[in-house]
Design an enzyme around this catalytic site. Sequence first.
Site, PDB file in Angstrom:
ATOM      1  N   THR A   6      17.316 107.719  82.362  1.00 29.31           N
ATOM      2  CA  THR A   6      16.822 106.437  81.836  1.00 29.31           C
ATOM      3  C   THR A   6      15.951 106.647  80.601  1.00 29.31           C
ATOM      4  OG1 THR A   6      14.829 106.366  83.260  1.00 29.31           O
ATOM      5  CG2 THR A   6      16.862 105.371  84.126  1.00 29.31           C
ATOM      6  N   VAL A  53      18.166 110.759  87.627  1.00 31.56           N
ATOM      7  CA  VAL A  53      18.325 109.425  87.040  1.00 31.56           C
ATOM      8  C   VAL A  53      17.101 109.042  86.211  1.00 31.56           C
ATOM      9  CG1 VAL A  53      18.581 106.969  87.570  1.00 31.56           C
ATOM     10  CG2 VAL A  53      19.944 108.656  88.800  1.00 31.56           C
ATOM     11  N   TYR A  54      15.907 109.424  86.659  1.00 29.58           N
ATOM     12  CA  TYR A  54      14.707 109.131  85.872  1.00 29.58           C
ATOM     13  C   TYR A  54      14.846 109.674  84.453  1.00 29.58           C
ATOM     14  CZ  TYR A  54       9.932 109.735  84.137  1.00 29.58           C
ATOM     15  OH  TYR A  54       8.803 109.742  83.348  1.00 29.58           O
ATOM     16  N   SER A  55      15.237 110.940  84.338  1.00 34.07           N
ATOM     17  CA  SER A  55      15.410 111.554  83.020  1.00 34.07           C
ATOM     18  C   SER A  55      16.480 110.830  82.221  1.00 34.07           C
ATOM     19  CB  SER A  55      15.795 113.021  83.175  1.00 34.07           C
ATOM     20  OG  SER A  55      14.871 113.707  83.994  1.00 34.07           O
TER      21      SER A  55
END
Length: 352
Positions: A171, A167-169
């Site tokens: 975003t 999810v970090y990537s």
Amino acid sequence: MAEPLARRYRRSMTSRDPVLVTGSAGFIGFHTAQRLLARGETVIGVDNLNDYYDPALKQARLDLLLAQPGYRHYTLDLADRDGMAALFAEHAPRRIVHLGAQAGIRYSVENPETYIDSNVVGFLTVLEGARAVKAEHLVFASTSSVFGANAALPFSVQQGVAHPLNVYSATKIANEAMAHAYAYIFGIPCTGLRFFTVYGPWGRPDMALFKFTRAILEGRPIDVYGAGAMERDFTYVDDIVDGVVAALDAVPGKDPDWRAEAPGPGTSGVAPWRILNLGAGRREPLARYIEVLEQVLGRKAILNVMPTQDGEMTRTEADVSESRAALGYAPSTPIDVGVKRFVDWYRDFYGV
């Protein structure tokens, strides 16, 4: 209602032409603010000082910034729309370095909501602020992890990023797309910088070098994921900041060579927007990184070998040719030098 801005600042400004740095008490944000102050800029810093890692480390960075007359600080969450709008209305910063975000790949697996609030909603408030003040340039942090499932090394900004692994990537891919939309609709020049495994003094405690150093000095095992076979483009923080500041000074325009029939993903022919890699331009095995650390510490590590975790990439390496051409970017710090500088800082800061 947002807290009045007068209650949030810590030091008065000395210039009418400030640079806004979000995440200024964070690792890269602190170093960037320091570099801008050293060259005579006035810096408005924004950071919410959250407890994702030790707030005392963030406060220690902030205290060094507050000691300088050109720095003014706001303790403010980027997702606070009223507070961010008020800050932009009061100071109208036309140059923005957006480094504030919820970092960490492993944390994003179990806490995805935090990343949407900070990295997507928070970036939207920055874009809206840039729109309101007709910003001259918005430079923002992206990440090498946007390359996701791609295994074609070195990673180039001419490659697609449609397959994130966490999810970090995701975003950060969203940030790149949002910036292009604002650059196109509102004419805001935007530069996204994909950072590759940044390390150095004042680094984050959740990152490998910090955790390894602490564990080795305390005689504890270190968790080595992927059996130590993982390879990373380890990039010293000063080299990253060189690129950030150079990017701030190099405002992008529309790419005259861009073609809508075969659109390159790193630039745009319809908007003043670009994406650049900031890395060392070489990859090192994690085992080599640990070996250098052992040499600097004069101690052997006790290895706790573990499988690769969900969401992790196996190898990264930056193609920095576009950054070299656009910015004169020339990373020069080898890992034996960079790791020693980190260890020297760590021993001094923690009195080890």
